[in-house]
Design a protein around this motif. Structure first.
Motif, PDB file in Angstrom:
ATOM      1  N   GLN A  11      25.918 -56.400 -29.642  1.00 14.64           N
ATOM      2  CA  GLN A  11      25.231 -55.138 -29.910  1.00 14.64           C
ATOM      3  C   GLN A  11      24.090 -54.983 -28.930  1.00 14.64           C
ATOM      4  O   GLN A  11      23.526 -55.962 -28.449  1.00 14.64           O
ATOM      5  CB  GLN A  11      24.694 -55.093 -31.338  1.00 14.64           C
ATOM      6  N   SER A  12      23.740 -53.741 -28.637  1.00 11.83           N
ATOM      7  CA  SER A  12      22.655 -53.451 -27.714  1.00 11.83           C
ATOM      8  C   SER A  12      21.312 -53.724 -28.357  1.00 11.83           C
ATOM      9  O   SER A  12      21.144 -53.591 -29.562  1.00 11.83           O
ATOM     10  CB  SER A  12      22.701 -51.977 -27.309  1.00 11.83           C
ATOM     11  N   TYR A  34      19.565 -49.494 -25.994  1.00 13.25           N
ATOM     12  CA  TYR A  34      19.983 -48.283 -26.693  1.00 13.25           C
ATOM     13  C   TYR A  34      19.218 -47.078 -26.173  1.00 13.25           C
ATOM     14  O   TYR A  34      19.810 -46.029 -25.917  1.00 13.25           O
ATOM     15  CB  TYR A  34      19.769 -48.438 -28.203  1.00 13.25           C
ATOM     16  N   ASP A  75      20.457 -46.250 -22.673  1.00 13.49           N
ATOM     17  CA  ASP A  75      21.771 -45.611 -22.740  1.00 13.49           C
ATOM     18  C   ASP A  75      21.666 -44.162 -23.206  1.00 13.49           C
ATOM     19  O   ASP A  75      22.341 -43.284 -22.666  1.00 13.49           O
ATOM     20  CB  ASP A  75      22.697 -46.396 -23.672  1.00 13.49           C
ATOM     21  N   LEU A  81      27.193 -47.185 -22.811  1.00 19.27           N
ATOM     22  CA  LEU A  81      26.964 -48.488 -23.419  1.00 19.27           C
ATOM     23  C   LEU A  81      26.596 -49.464 -22.316  1.00 19.27           C
ATOM     24  O   LEU A  81      27.390 -49.697 -21.389  1.00 19.27           O
ATOM     25  CB  LEU A  81      28.205 -48.976 -24.164  1.00 19.27           C
TER      26      LEU A  81
END
Length: 103
Positions: free
Chosen positions: A27-28, A33, A36, A63
């Motif tokens: 997961q980021s 996030y 992105d 992503l």
């Protein structure tokens, strides 16, 4: 008093559990996030400014710096222009162009 302490303890436990679930492998991070989301916004804004690209028909998702384009284009030229715009956007590390040409 006991009710308040129990409520605070439960709230803390829920916050801890939610935070623990938020960051797992693949997961980021929060920073990634935000980066992105900024890239996605920039690409969409450039699409809206370009008369050759339909900002409403081509979707943009990002992503970890890789932009994925999807949706439909009216021509190969529109599909290629969308990819060119995405690649020229600051912060973009790569582009996956899944746009389908449909006249």
């Amino acid at each position: 008093m006991k009710h308040t302490a129990a409520t605070l303890a439960l709230s803390g436990l829920l916050a801890f559990t939610a935070a623990g679930c938020a960051i797992t492998r693949d997961q980021s991070t929060v920073g990634e996030y935000v980066d992105d989301a900024t890239i996605t916004t920039r690409v969409k804004a450039k699409f809206a400014e370009d008369p050759a690209v339909s900002a409403m028909a081509i979707n943009v998702e990002t992503l970890r710096g890789t932009v994925q384009l999807s949706g439909f284009a009216k021509s190969a030229a529109e599909k290629n222009q969308a990819e060119k715009i995405a690649r020229g956007t600051p912060g973009v590390k790569g582009v996956k162009n899944d746009v389908v040409v449909r006249p």
